[in-house]
Structure formats: C-alpha cells, structure tokens
Enzyme design. Structure first.
Site, short mmCIF file in Angstrom:
data_model
loop_
_atom_site.label_atom_id
_atom_site.label_comp_id
_atom_site.label_asym_id
_atom_site.label_seq_id
_atom_site.Cartn_x
_atom_site.Cartn_y
_atom_site.Cartn_z
N CYS A 281 -1.92 5.81 9.12
CA CYS A 281 -0.91 6.28 8.22
C CYS A 281 -1.34 7.22 7.71
CB CYS A 281 -0.73 5.40 7.07
SG CYS A 281 1.06 6.18 6.59
N CYS B 20 -1.13 3.68 0.13
CA CYS B 20 -1.40 4.37 0.78
C CYS B 20 0.21 4.07 -0.43
CB CYS B 20 -0.38 4.57 1.80
SG CYS B 20 0.80 5.60 2.59
N HIS C 30 5.51 3.32 -3.55
CA HIS C 30 6.99 3.20 -3.71
C HIS C 30 8.20 1.78 -3.06
CE1 HIS C 30 6.90 7.44 -3.41
NE2 HIS C 30 6.76 7.59 -2.68
N SER D 176 3.02 5.26 0.09
CA SER D 176 4.46 4.33 0.00
C SER D 176 4.34 2.69 0.08
CB SER D 176 4.33 4.13 2.18
OG SER D 176 4.48 5.75 2.55
N HIS E 179 -0.55 -1.56 5.28
CA HIS E 179 0.17 -1.14 6.37
C HIS E 179 -0.94 -0.20 7.22
CE1 HIS E 179 1.42 2.40 3.90
NE2 HIS E 179 2.22 3.39 5.00
N1 APR Z 1 4.81 19.93 -7.23
C1 APR Z 1 3.59 20.10 -6.60
N2 APR Z 1 2.60 19.12 -6.35
C2 APR Z 1 3.20 18.01 -7.20
C3 APR Z 1 4.34 17.75 -7.22
C4 APR Z 1 5.03 18.49 -7.46
N3 APR Z 1 5.85 19.40 -7.98
N4 APR Z 1 4.06 16.63 -7.95
C5 APR Z 1 3.09 15.61 -7.52
N5 APR Z 1 2.29 16.74 -6.70
C6 APR Z 1 1.45 16.41 -6.20
C7 APR Z 1 0.03 15.28 -6.75
O1 APR Z 1 -0.46 15.85 -8.00
C8 APR Z 1 -0.84 14.44 -5.76
O2 APR Z 1 -1.53 14.97 -5.94
O3 APR Z 1 1.99 15.48 -5.13
C9 APR Z 1 0.85 14.60 -5.02
C10 APR Z 1 0.92 13.24 -4.45
O4 APR Z 1 -0.16 12.48 -3.67
P1 APR Z 1 -0.31 11.40 -3.41
O5 APR Z 1 0.49 10.21 -5.13
O6 APR Z 1 -2.30 10.71 -3.15
O7 APR Z 1 0.96 10.98 -2.59
P2 APR Z 1 0.35 10.86 -0.52
O8 APR Z 1 -0.39 9.24 -0.56
O9 APR Z 1 -0.19 11.28 0.01
O10 APR Z 1 1.70 10.72 -0.12
C11 APR Z 1 2.64 11.64 0.08
O11 APR Z 1 4.07 11.02 0.84
O12 APR Z 1 4.21 9.89 2.99
C12 APR Z 1 5.03 9.89 1.99
O13 APR Z 1 5.31 7.98 0.93
C13 APR Z 1 4.35 9.12 0.66
O14 APR Z 1 6.24 10.08 -0.61
C14 APR Z 1 4.79 9.94 -0.15
C15 APR Z 1 4.24 11.10 0.08
ZN ZN Z 2 1.21 5.37 4.78
#
Ligand code: APR
Ligand code: ZN
Ligand code: ZN
Length: 362
Positions: free
Chosen positions: A163, A40, A45, A42, A63
């Site tokens: 999650c 994930c 992060h 997070s 997690h």
């Molecule tokens: N505008 C639109 N989409 C964006 C932008 C932006 N400026 N920046 C990033 N993205 C998109 C990425 O292309 C990607 O598809 O956001 C998505 C993020 O996906 P993941 O990296 O897979 O993250 P994910 O596990 O879904 O978590 C997203 O939710 O629970 C929280 O901690 C987690 O902050 C994180 C968020």
């Molecule tokens: Zn998570």
C-alpha cells in the site's frame, strides 16, 4: 488452524491480541503465513469509523501484508507453497472495470467480504478489512488479491509495497504522471506522502516542495528528494500565496496526502493556470465535500483522485526491483519493527506523529 492476531472488537476500541481460527483455503484461495505487516493510516480511518468502505466489526484490520504461501485451495494456478507474496487490491481480470486495462479498480473490491472471510474469533466471523486482514500470523486470501514477488527481498520492506510505498510512488508516476523538469508540491509527509516525494524525484521533477505541519518531517523529506520544506504553522499570512510565490505561480503537480478537505482545496488552488494538476491521495470521511471554484477548472487546472496510486498488482514487482537496485529508499522510512503484541502502541505513535512506518514482524 490457529493464529495469533490483533482483533478489533468494536469501533474506536483498542485491538486485543488473541488466538483466532483460520479455516482451510477454498476454491481460488491461498493460505499465507504473514511475515511482516505495515501499520497504515487507512486502517485507523476504518477503526475509528471515518471510512466505512470495506470495514466491519469484529474486524481483522491490516492490508499491508508480506509473507509466504503455505497452502493453495482447488483451482489456484498462479501460486505454489513457498512463493513469496504480498497482499494487494484484487484484480479479477474479467470484470467491466479491470478487464479494460484503464483502471486498477475491480468489482471484486465491492463484494461482501464477510462471505469470503475464513477467520473467526470466539465463534464470530471476523470482517477482513478491504477483504484482506493482515494483522494475523496466518490468513486465507483470494488468489486475485495476492502478488508474487522475488524471494530475496526483505519482508519488512516488501509489505510496504502492499500500500504505502506503491500508493505514494504510483500517485506521482502513474496517476499524475509527473514530468521531468516540473514543479511539485506535496501536502502531508507521512508514510504515503514521502513516497510521493520519492516518486516525483524519480520522475525528474526539479522543484519538490514538501509541506507538513510537523517540523520533524523536514530531514526525511529532503532525504526522499524534497528541495524545499514549508511548515504552514510558521508561514505568516496567506499559505497559498506563499506557495504560489516559491513555485513561480503555482506548481505543475500538487498532491494532497493527508485526507483534509481544506488542504485538498489549497492543493488545487496551488496548481498552475493552464495545465496544473492536483492529485488527491488522502482519504477524507465519506460525508466530506470539496468546494472547488469551477472557473479554475475552466482555466485548465484539473483535479484527479488516485486509488492505490493507480497501480495494478502486476506493476509491483518492477517497483520492488527499483528498491533492490537502490533506486528508491524504502528502508529509511521503516522506523519501527514491533511484535504484534505492541500493535496498539504502534498506532499510538502514528497518532502522535512519531516515526514514519511501523511494521509488525512475525
Ligand atoms: N498540513 C500539512 N500536513 C499535515 C496537516 C496539515 N493540515 N495535517 C496533518 N499533516 C501531516 C502530518 O503531520 C503527517 O506527517 O500529514 C502526515 C500524515 O501522515 P500519516 O499519518 O503517516 O498518514 P499516511 O499513512 O501517510 O496516509 C496519509 O493517505 O492513503 C491515505 O488513508 C491515508 O488519508 C491517509 C493519507
Ligand atoms: Zn494503506
Ligand atoms: Zn475485476
């Protein structure tokens, strides 16, 4: 006992794959053999230091764990060896937070997890991320951090309910309470955002606008239920104006699922006057601040955050049933299955924006 695990020795360092020691479960604790654990965002992060909450080094991250109970400590009443379980945020049932039934948050999330850690490496206790730590074949968890699930569900899909799937679907169904016939905009189509799309579809939203800077997300977003896809990079001019136009004056519900404060402000702006609700799911750095025009709040727009989709562990088995009944599609979102030895490569892929959810299988 010994267990193969991925250990994060220090901030921003690649995890090392080593054998760690797992002490027996104490009062109220359960030893679990992890069969699958999801990667994930997070955890990233936490590993890069942008989210200090419940993070420490040397750390055992992860997690999203699903596995089988192997041993129970004294006083454990809700599990027995052989039970299939997944890890989740704790729910003690008696603290001033969770006992009210008004929130899924529990004071047992805000304790020093080093004290409850049963794992060590090279003579040093490992800090279990969020009090869990699932990047290991075995670990000991507090009884209140586990959820019993049906034993005919596949572990690789199950761990996603620890999650990502739960947070995304829960944000739409439990926090925002998306209504049938409504208009929805989802910003960010990762492993969590695509489940917000799926949750909105399940709620009967008629227009679901999926927004992502990665054009490769369009096909899977449509598969999850998106009716439109917008790539901010190809929109000429004002993005908020464009989204307000195609949503007919702003959406009933918007979601930010990236963790980017500018996007959060945009998501808030793109809600409808009168009742539009913006739900924040993405995790921004602790020091981040939002700039929100208070007049928009007075215009009836609201802004709310969604911790783990507002879901308590007891609601997860019903979500797993939805998957087993074919009403939600989790399998399509699991794009990689890896041995723990390749966990860093899995995170490299996430950083490059490839795939949706990678799962480490033991
Ligand atoms: N505008 C639109 N989409 C964006 C932008 C932006 N400026 N920046 C990033 N993205 C998109 C990425 O292309 C990607 O598809 O956001 C998505 C993020 O996906 P993941 O990296 O897979 O993250 P994910 O596990 O879904 O978590 C997203 O939710 O629970 C929280 O901690 C987690 O902050 C994180 C968020
Ligand atoms: Zn998570
Ligand atoms: Zn509690």
């Amino acid at each position: 006992m010994e267990s193969k695990a991925a250990v994060a020795l220090a901030k921003n360092e690649r995890m090392i794959i080593e054998t760690i020691n797992v002490a027996p479960p104490q009062e109220g604790e359960v030893l679990v053999e992890i069969k699958a654990t999801g990667l994930c965002h997070s955890d990233l992060h936490g590993m890069d230091g942008s989210w200090d909450f419940s993070t420490g080094f040397p750390g055992l991250f992860g997690h999203e764990g699903a596995g089988i109970v192997r041993e129970i400590g004294p006083g454990v009443s809700s599990f027995k060896p052989g039970d299939h379980v997944l890890t989740f945020i704790p729910h003690c049932g008696h603290c001033p937070l969770c006992s009210t039934g008004k929130t899924n948050l529990c004071y047992a999330s805000f304790v020093d997890f080093l004290e409850t850690s049963r794992v060590d490496f090279d003579g040093q206790k490992l800090y279990p991320f969020l009090g869990l730590g699932t990047f290991t074949n075995f670990n000991v968890f507090r009884e209140m951090s586990l959820v019993k699930v049906r034993d005919d569900a596949p572990f690789d899909e199950l761990c996603y309910f620890s999650c990502g799937a739960t947070t995304g679907m829960g944000a739409a169904l439990h926090t925002a309470k998306v209504e049938a016939g409504s208009t929805v905009i989802v910003f960010g189509l990762g492993g969590v955002g695509l489940n917000v799309v799926q949750g909105a579809r399940l709620a009967g939203a008629t227009q679901i606008i999926a927004v992502d800077t990665n054009p490769a997300k369009e096909a899977i977003a449509r598969k999850m239920g998106a009716t439109e896809f917008v790539n901010p990079k190809t929109v000429e001019g004002d993005l908020a104006g464009h989204l307000n136009e195609i949503s007919g004056g702003g959406a009933d519900f918007t979601f930010e699922v990236v963790g980017n404060t500018q996007l959060m402000q945009l998501a808030f702006e793109c809600t409808k006057i009168g009742w539009g609700k913006c739900t924040i799911v993405g995790i921004a750095p602790d020091e981040a601040r939002l700039e929100v025009p208070p007049t928009m709040l007075v215009q009836g727009k609201s802004l709310i955050g969604s911790p783990m989709g507002g879901v308590t562990g007891s609601q997860i088995p019903a979500m797993v049933d939805l998957m087993m009944d074919g009403k939600i599609d989790v399998a399509s979102l699991i794009t990689d299955r890896l041995p723990i030895d390749q966990i860093n490569e899995g995170y490299d892929k996430m950083k490059r924006g490839e795939g949706i959810r990678s799962v480490v299988m033991f």
